[in-house]
Write an enzyme that holds these catalytic residues in place. Sequence first.
Site, PDB file in Angstrom:
ATOM      1  N   GLY A  63       0.827  -1.200   0.000  1.00  0.00           N
ATOM      2  CA  GLY A  63       0.000   0.000   0.000  1.00  0.00           C
ATOM      3  C   GLY A  63       0.857   1.243   0.000  1.00  0.00           C
ATOM      4  N   CYS A 104       5.291  -6.253   1.803  1.00  0.00           N
ATOM      5  CA  CYS A 104       5.675  -4.846   1.854  1.00  0.00           C
ATOM      6  C   CYS A 104       4.954  -4.125   3.005  1.00  0.00           C
ATOM      7  CB  CYS A 104       5.422  -4.176   0.506  1.00  0.00           C
ATOM      8  SG  CYS A 104       6.269  -2.585   0.282  1.00  0.00           S
ATOM      9  N   TYR A 105       3.968  -3.274   2.707  1.00  0.00           N
ATOM     10  CA  TYR A 105       3.216  -2.615   3.779  1.00  0.00           C
ATOM     11  C   TYR A 105       2.600  -3.652   4.713  1.00  0.00           C
ATOM     12  CZ  TYR A 105      -0.258   0.343   6.104  1.00  0.00           C
ATOM     13  OH  TYR A 105      -1.022   1.011   7.052  1.00  0.00           O
ATOM     14  N   HIS A 108       8.010  -7.524  -3.535  1.00  0.00           N
ATOM     15  CA  HIS A 108       6.742  -7.861  -4.190  1.00  0.00           C
ATOM     16  C   HIS A 108       6.914  -9.121  -5.048  1.00  0.00           C
ATOM     17  CE1 HIS A 108       4.384  -4.257  -3.160  1.00  0.00           C
ATOM     18  NE2 HIS A 108       5.579  -3.682  -3.082  1.00  0.00           N
ATOM     19  N   GLU A 158       4.541 -10.699  -6.547  1.00  0.00           N
ATOM     20  CA  GLU A 158       3.474 -10.791  -7.546  1.00  0.00           C
ATOM     21  C   GLU A 158       3.847 -10.201  -8.895  1.00  0.00           C
ATOM     22  OE1 GLU A 158       2.507  -6.994  -5.155  1.00  0.00           O
ATOM     23  OE2 GLU A 158       3.489  -8.931  -4.857  1.00  0.00           O
ATOM     24  N   ASP A 212     -17.192 -10.523 -22.587  1.00  0.00           N
ATOM     25  CA  ASP A 212     -17.875 -10.823 -21.333  1.00  0.00           C
ATOM     26  C   ASP A 212     -19.330 -11.238 -21.547  1.00  0.00           C
ATOM     27  OD1 ASP A 212     -15.493 -10.079 -20.156  1.00  0.00           O
ATOM     28  OD2 ASP A 212     -16.149  -8.044 -19.704  1.00  0.00           O
ATOM     29  N   LYS A 232     -10.351 -11.425 -16.366  1.00  0.00           N
ATOM     30  CA  LYS A 232     -10.561 -11.476 -17.810  1.00  0.00           C
ATOM     31  C   LYS A 232      -9.960 -12.721 -18.445  1.00  0.00           C
ATOM     32  CE  LYS A 232     -12.166  -8.944 -21.313  1.00  0.00           C
ATOM     33  NZ  LYS A 232     -13.461  -8.248 -21.316  1.00  0.00           N
TER      34      LYS A 232
END
Length: 513
Positions: free
Chosen positions: A54, A81-82, A169, A171, A227, A369
Site C-alpha cells: 500500500g 511490503c506494507y 513484491h 506478484e 464478457d 478477464k
Amino acid sequence: MSETIIVLDFGSQYSQLIARRIRECRVYSRIMPFNTPAETIRAERPQGIILSGGPSSVYAENAPKCDPAIFELGIPILGICYGLQLMIQTLGGEIARGRAREYGKAILEIAEPGELFVGVSPKTQVWMSHGDKVARMPEGGFRVLGSSGNTEFCAVHMPERNLYGIQFHPEVVHTPEGKSIIGNFCRRICGCAGDWTMESFIEQQLREIRATVGKSNVILGLSGGVDSSVAAALIHKAIGKQLNCIFVNNGVLRKNEAERVRELFGRNFDMKLIYVDATDRFLSKLAGVDEPEKKRKIIGNEFVTVFDEASAKIENAEFLAQGTTYPDVIESVPIDGNPAAMIKSHHNVGGLPEEMKFKLLEPLSRLFKDEVREVGRQLGLPEDVVMRQPFPGPGLAVRHLGAVTRETLDILRDADEIVVDEIKKAGLYYSIWQTFAVFLPVRTVGVMGDERTYDYVIALRAVESSDGMTADWVQLPYDLLGRISSRIINEVNGVNRVVYDITSKPPGTIEWE
C-alpha cells in the site's frame, strides 16, 4: 469455494495482481477491504490470508490498519511490503524511515529457506518498492529468513503463529521466482490442493444457475464482446431456451457486427436472440451532437429505452443477466480520505434503471478477464470472440470526433475494418490490447491521380496494456503502417491522409473521446 486465500487490500496497485497470481496456482482468491473484521474473515473459512502492499506509512495518522484479531485466527498469513510492516508494528515491533527509498531490483539472500522458499535460488532477484523498513522485530519468536543489501529483515517467519512477511513484491514479473514463492505459501504453508480450475468453475456455475433460476426466464443484453458472449454461452448451457438474449443495433457498431452476432449466437448456438435494429432512433438522437460526454449519455439513455421495450415482451422474465467480471465488483480502498474511492460497477447493458425490477444474475463476477476467456474456449466459442480486443460501449461514436453522420460512420467502419484485417494478417491482433481507427472531422488537401483532393483524415491507434488503466503506444513495423495507410487511402472514399497516434496513457487516454 472449497479452498480460498483472502487478500486484504491496503490500497496497493498490485492487489488484483496478487489475486491473479494465487489463481495461477489453481487456488481461488478473493480481495476484501483491509478493515474487514476478523469474524467476517473467519466465517469465510479461508486457508490463508495475504496482506497487500500500500502507499501509506504504518506510522502515519490515517494509515489503514487491519483488525489485530486476524493474527489470532490460527490461519497462515503472508504480509507483503506494507503488509509486513503492519504485521510487525501490530505485534510490537518498530517501523522507521529507511536511509533511502528502495525502488527497483534487489537481490534477496535466503538464510533459511523454510517452506516459503522451497525451490527458490539462494540468491534471487526481487522487486522492491518502499521507503520504510523494519527497524526492530517484535519479541516472541520471529526468525529472519532472508535479507537484501539495504533491508536486513527482508523475509521473516514466526513459526508459532504461522506468520510470514516479505518486504519485496513476489506478484510482479520483476521478481522472477515470485510465482514459486506465492505457490509455496498457497500449497505448502496453507495446504491448498489446487483444485480451482475453469472446468470445476463451469460445473459449479451450471448447478448454481439452474438452482437460482428455476423455471423463470432470463434476459441478457448481448453486445458481442467477450464478457457478454461468455455469459450468454454459460447461461445457455445451463438453462437453454429460458435465456432470452437481446441484441440492439445502435447504429455505431463495427462493419458487419450485427450479422456476425446473429450468425454465431442465433444460428450456430441456437439461442433465442431478439434483434432490434434501432439505427434510425440512435442516429436521430445523435444528429448534430459533437460533445463526447453528451454522445455517451444519449447512447446510454436510448439503449435503456430500447432494451426496456424489448424486455417487456418477454413473459416470466425474473432475471437480468450481465457479463460483470471480478475487477468490476472489487471494492476500491479509501486511503487518506480519498473521496474518489467508490465501489466500481459495470453494466454491459448500459446501466439499467431501478424501476426494472429484475434479479441480477452475474455468473462471471468471480473471474478475471483471462479466466473469462478460458471459460469461453471451453464452452466452444471461437477464438476471434474469446480473444476479441476491448470495444467501447458507445461504439464508434467515441472513435468518431465531432457529430456522427451515416456517411462519415461508413468511412470510419471501412477504415477500421482494414486496420483490424491488416493487424490480424501480421499476427499481432491477439498480442496487442487495442488497435483501431479514429475519424477526424478535419479535411486536408491532397493529390490523387493528378487531381487535387480535399478529404478527411483517419488516425490509427495501437496500444499495449494489461488492464486499460495505463497504456503504451505500440511501435508497429513501418511496412505494416504503410500497408494500412495505402489500403485506407485507396479503398475508402473520402480519405486522403492517415496519421499514427504515438501518445501513451497517461497523458492521453486509449480512446479519443
